[in-house]
Design a protein around this motif. Structure first.
Motif, PDB file in Angstrom:
ATOM      1  N   GLU A  56     -43.715  -1.507   9.489  1.00 35.94           N
ATOM      2  CA  GLU A  56     -44.063  -2.199   8.235  1.00 35.94           C
ATOM      3  C   GLU A  56     -43.773  -1.278   7.046  1.00 35.94           C
ATOM      4  O   GLU A  56     -43.251  -1.716   6.025  1.00 35.94           O
ATOM      5  CB  GLU A  56     -45.556  -2.567   8.213  1.00 35.94           C
ATOM      6  CG  GLU A  56     -45.986  -3.612   9.231  1.00 35.94           C
ATOM      7  CD  GLU A  56     -46.166  -3.076  10.639  1.00 35.94           C
ATOM      8  OE1 GLU A  56     -46.017  -1.845  10.840  1.00 35.94           O
ATOM      9  OE2 GLU A  56     -46.437  -3.872  11.539  1.00 35.94           O
ATOM     10  N   LYS A  74     -38.361  -5.613   9.887  1.00 37.41           N
ATOM     11  CA  LYS A  74     -39.037  -6.806  10.419  1.00 37.41           C
ATOM     12  C   LYS A  74     -38.884  -6.855  11.939  1.00 37.41           C
ATOM     13  O   LYS A  74     -37.831  -6.493  12.473  1.00 37.41           O
ATOM     14  CB  LYS A  74     -38.427  -8.069   9.816  1.00 37.41           C
ATOM     15  CG  LYS A  74     -38.895  -8.320   8.424  1.00 37.41           C
ATOM     16  CD  LYS A  74     -38.625  -9.763   8.024  1.00 37.41           C
ATOM     17  CE  LYS A  74     -39.051  -9.967   6.584  1.00 37.41           C
ATOM     18  NZ  LYS A  74     -38.245 -10.956   5.902  1.00 37.41           N
ATOM     19  N   TYR A  75     -39.931  -7.325  12.599  1.00 31.91           N
ATOM     20  CA  TYR A  75     -39.877  -7.436  14.059  1.00 31.91           C
ATOM     21  C   TYR A  75     -40.766  -8.568  14.510  1.00 31.91           C
ATOM     22  O   TYR A  75     -41.572  -9.094  13.750  1.00 31.91           O
ATOM     23  CB  TYR A  75     -40.314  -6.125  14.708  1.00 31.91           C
ATOM     24  CG  TYR A  75     -41.769  -5.774  14.464  1.00 31.91           C
ATOM     25  CD1 TYR A  75     -42.144  -5.051  13.343  1.00 31.91           C
ATOM     26  CD2 TYR A  75     -42.754  -6.185  15.357  1.00 31.91           C
ATOM     27  CE1 TYR A  75     -43.478  -4.755  13.108  1.00 31.91           C
ATOM     28  CE2 TYR A  75     -44.086  -5.886  15.134  1.00 31.91           C
ATOM     29  CZ  TYR A  75     -44.453  -5.169  14.010  1.00 31.91           C
ATOM     30  OH  TYR A  75     -45.762  -4.883  13.771  1.00 31.91           O
ATOM     31  N   ASP A  76     -40.593  -8.896  15.769  1.00 31.87           N
ATOM     32  CA  ASP A  76     -41.413  -9.919  16.400  1.00 31.87           C
ATOM     33  C   ASP A  76     -41.956  -9.297  17.684  1.00 31.87           C
ATOM     34  O   ASP A  76     -41.229  -8.589  18.372  1.00 31.87           O
ATOM     35  CB  ASP A  76     -40.497 -11.118  16.713  1.00 31.87           C
ATOM     36  CG  ASP A  76     -41.230 -12.235  17.395  1.00 31.87           C
ATOM     37  OD1 ASP A  76     -41.439 -13.250  16.736  1.00 31.87           O
ATOM     38  OD2 ASP A  76     -41.583 -12.097  18.582  1.00 31.87           O
ATOM     39  N   GLN A 136     -35.709  -7.143  14.495  1.00 31.42           N
ATOM     40  CA  GLN A 136     -34.723  -8.110  13.984  1.00 31.42           C
ATOM     41  C   GLN A 136     -33.494  -7.360  13.469  1.00 31.42           C
ATOM     42  O   GLN A 136     -33.642  -6.424  12.665  1.00 31.42           O
ATOM     43  CB  GLN A 136     -35.394  -8.860  12.841  1.00 31.42           C
ATOM     44  CG  GLN A 136     -34.684 -10.095  12.377  1.00 31.42           C
ATOM     45  CD  GLN A 136     -35.489 -10.732  11.238  1.00 31.42           C
ATOM     46  OE1 GLN A 136     -36.708 -10.904  11.327  1.00 31.42           O
ATOM     47  NE2 GLN A 136     -34.794 -11.069  10.160  1.00 31.42           N
ATOM     48  N   THR A 194     -33.773  -4.974   8.863  1.00 27.64           N
ATOM     49  CA  THR A 194     -33.995  -5.449   7.486  1.00 27.64           C
ATOM     50  C   THR A 194     -34.090  -4.277   6.507  1.00 27.64           C
ATOM     51  O   THR A 194     -34.165  -4.490   5.307  1.00 27.64           O
ATOM     52  CB  THR A 194     -35.261  -6.328   7.424  1.00 27.64           C
ATOM     53  OG1 THR A 194     -36.297  -5.702   8.194  1.00 27.64           O
ATOM     54  CG2 THR A 194     -34.990  -7.709   7.998  1.00 27.64           C
TER      55      THR A 194
END
Ligand SMILES: Cc1cc2nc3c(=O)[nH]c(=O)nc-3n(C[C@H](O)[C@H](O)[C@H](O)COP(=O)(O)OP(=O)(O)OC[C@H]3O[C@@H](n4cnc5c(N)ncnc54)[C@H](O)[C@@H]3O)c2cc1C
Length: 506
Positions: A308, A313-315, A321, A329
């Motif tokens: 962060e 960005k991640y999931d 990502q 990102t």
């Protein structure tokens, strides 16, 4: 993260492994004032990125919290393929009579010796991934947990590494299935199964994907009673059902009990055993085993990296990502390998690491979508695939012609007693452009590369028909499929012309 002491059993082989991939006396170097590249994670993706970048002259730091070599060397490809090899020997001996060979009485599996062989070979292979080797290649190797601490800094073991570019290559870990009681009774995953020294008499394998299938068959052939649970109508559900059916028949011949499309409701301990309660078509049943092995998917290692703070960005399920260029990102931070890929293989970790080197260090514009990715499940028979399945083509509205050659028509497969399998090749309709292929054969993984090469080199199926294959080989099935394509070029019109020519020429 598992402590290094969790590399069990403590024996000379694991001692050699650890001394290569996490030397107990390792001293982290003093960080350079700034690195061209900081790589977090020293599995295949991280190692290939670090070695490649350092080889080109970049100043590189490689950060690993556990064992260099990652899953592939320590708890994945290498140990699994070692025990699969032993299990094939056991299976061949069981079937020796079919080849006219009498096996002396008393043949049996020495499970501790199988596992020791695996540990010995893994330790030997670990030299390739050793911390000292990477140091000699010019890489600054830091052992410890990496965590971003600012826009261009990463903390590891109390040191700050400043970077121009960074690569996240932190891979995945096994998903722990959410089955009531499972955590309490305990279960194995790929992180612990290769530490076994005693054979579980009865083993349940949860998950009929590649990892579950490979290990279920290997352990069955090594003498365990194996029950394989899979929550779909056929195992390996990514593969075509005709391919998976062949493997299912092989599993049933091996004596694996298959539980398909059932709900695993809960697990409990009873009289020292583990009892799995299932529900199948409205009926309840229970299966009693000594050990449970979970091979039910992978979760990306995204936690603890402070992503962060650097705008990556991640999931929690899909991982980091990335765009086409494997850039996250945060344009200064790239990712490679399992942490960001749909196709989680050692060779894709390797291929994406090479893309990252070019894109991160040389303003390259290499795209991950340009990769032609093959894969293979190393069961017996193996199932290998590259490119599109017919259903993929249908989804994209691409019409295909499909050429299938069963191995029962291939002399070498008949001679080998390995007739169950096929080569299936899809081409764009009316052309010889290869779009995809599936091979089911004992050495399908070895055979597939010819087709992958053709696809990468834009060689049509017609060209494969011109390739002379040594006789007799099972790869002749590929040539036979190509010949079948060639015969489609003999249209009634062309055949009519030929007939007239021959009439005239008599
Ligand atoms: C049982 C099994 C069998 C397999 N067999 C095959 C096969 O036959 N062929 C094939 O192609 N693939 C196979 N695979 C898949 C293959 O192992 C993976 O695709 C490959 O290891 C991915 O490499 P990677 O570098 O992306 O990740 P990993 O190998 O997972 O490496 C990631 C590394 O990052 C480290 N790390 C994580 N977080 C941090 C942090 N914060 N700081 C520092 N370090 C960190 C981890 O400790 C790890 O060493 C198999 C996998 C399993 C589980």
């Amino acid at each position: 993260m598992q402590p290094i002491s969790a590399v069990l059993p403590h024996d000379i082989h694991n001692e050699a492994l650890v001394s290569n991939v996490h030397p107990p006396d390792w001293q982290n170097p003093e960080p350079a004032s700034r690195y061209n590249l900081v790589v977090i994670g020293a599995g295949t993706a991280g190692l290939v990125t670090a070695a490649g970048a350092a080889g080109l002259g970049a100043k590189v730091a490689l950060v690993e919290r556990h064992l260099l070599g990652g899953d592939c060397l320590n708890v994945g490809c290498v140990p699994s393929k070692c025990i699969i090899r032993s299990s094939r020997v056991a299976a061949d001996l069981c079937e020796a009579h079919q080849f006219g060979i009498r096996v002396p009485e008393g043949m049996g599996v020495d499970f501790p010796a199988v596992m020791e062989r695996m540990r010995r070979l893994r330790a030997r292979i670990s030299v390739h991934d050793s911390a000292r080797r990477f140091k000699d290649l010019g890489v600054d190797v830091f052992l410890g947990e990496g965590k971003f601490s600012g826009p261009d800094t990463l903390e590891v073991a109390g040191k700050t590494l400043r970077f121009k570019k960074a690569v996240i290559a932190t891979g995945t870990r096994p998903v722990h299935p959410t089955i009531e009681g499972l955590a309490e009774v305990g279960f194995l995953t790929n992180e612990t199964v290769f530490s076994l020294t005693e054979q579980p008499r009865r083993l349940a394998v949860i998950g009929g994907g590649p990892i579950g299938c490979e290990l279920a068959q290997a352990f069955r052939r090594l003498g365990c009673e194996v029950t394989l649970f899979h929550n779909a109508s056929h195992i390996l559900n990514r593969e075509d059902s005709d391919a998976a059916d062949i493997l299912q028949r092989s599993f049933i011949r091996d004596g694996i009990r298959l539980i398909l499309n059932c709900k695993t409701k809960r697990v409990e301990k009873k009289n020292g055993s583990k009892v799995i309660h299932i529900e199948c078509g409205g009926k309840e049943d229970e299966i009693t085993v000594d050990e449970i092995l979970a091979g039910a998917g992978r979760a990306p290692n995204v936690e603890g990296l402070n992503l962060e703070a650097v705008g990556v960005k991640y999931d929690k399920r899909e991982g980091v990502q990335v765009n086409e260029y494997l850039q996250t990102t945060n344009p200064r931070i790239y990712a490679a390998g399992d942490i960001c890929l749909k196709y989680k293989f050692t060779h894709t970790a390797d291929a994406t690491a090479r893309i990252v080197i070019q894109n991160a260090l040389f303003l390259g514009r290499k795209k991950q979508s340009a990769l032609t990715i093959p894969w293979c499940t190393y069961t017996d028979p193996e199932i290998a695939h590259v490119g599109m399945y017919e259903r993929d083509a249908q989804e994209k509205g691409i019409a295909v012609d499909t050429f299938i050659r069963p191995l029962s028509d291939v002399d070498r497969a008949i001679a080998d007693g390995e007739e169950e399998g096929f080569v299936k090749i899809h081409v764009r309709k009316g052309t010889d452009e290869i779009l995809g292929a599936t091979i089911v054969a004992r050495h399908a993984g070895e055979m597939l590369s010819e087709i992958t090469l053709a696809m990468v080199g834009h060689l049509g199926l017609g060209t494969l028909s011109n390739v002379i294959h040594p006789y007799p080989t099972q790869a002749e099935a590929i040539k036979q499929a190509a010949d079948a394509y060639n015969r489609t070029r003999l249209t009634p019109f062309i055949k009519g012309l030929f007939t007239r020519w021959f009439t005239w020429a008599r």
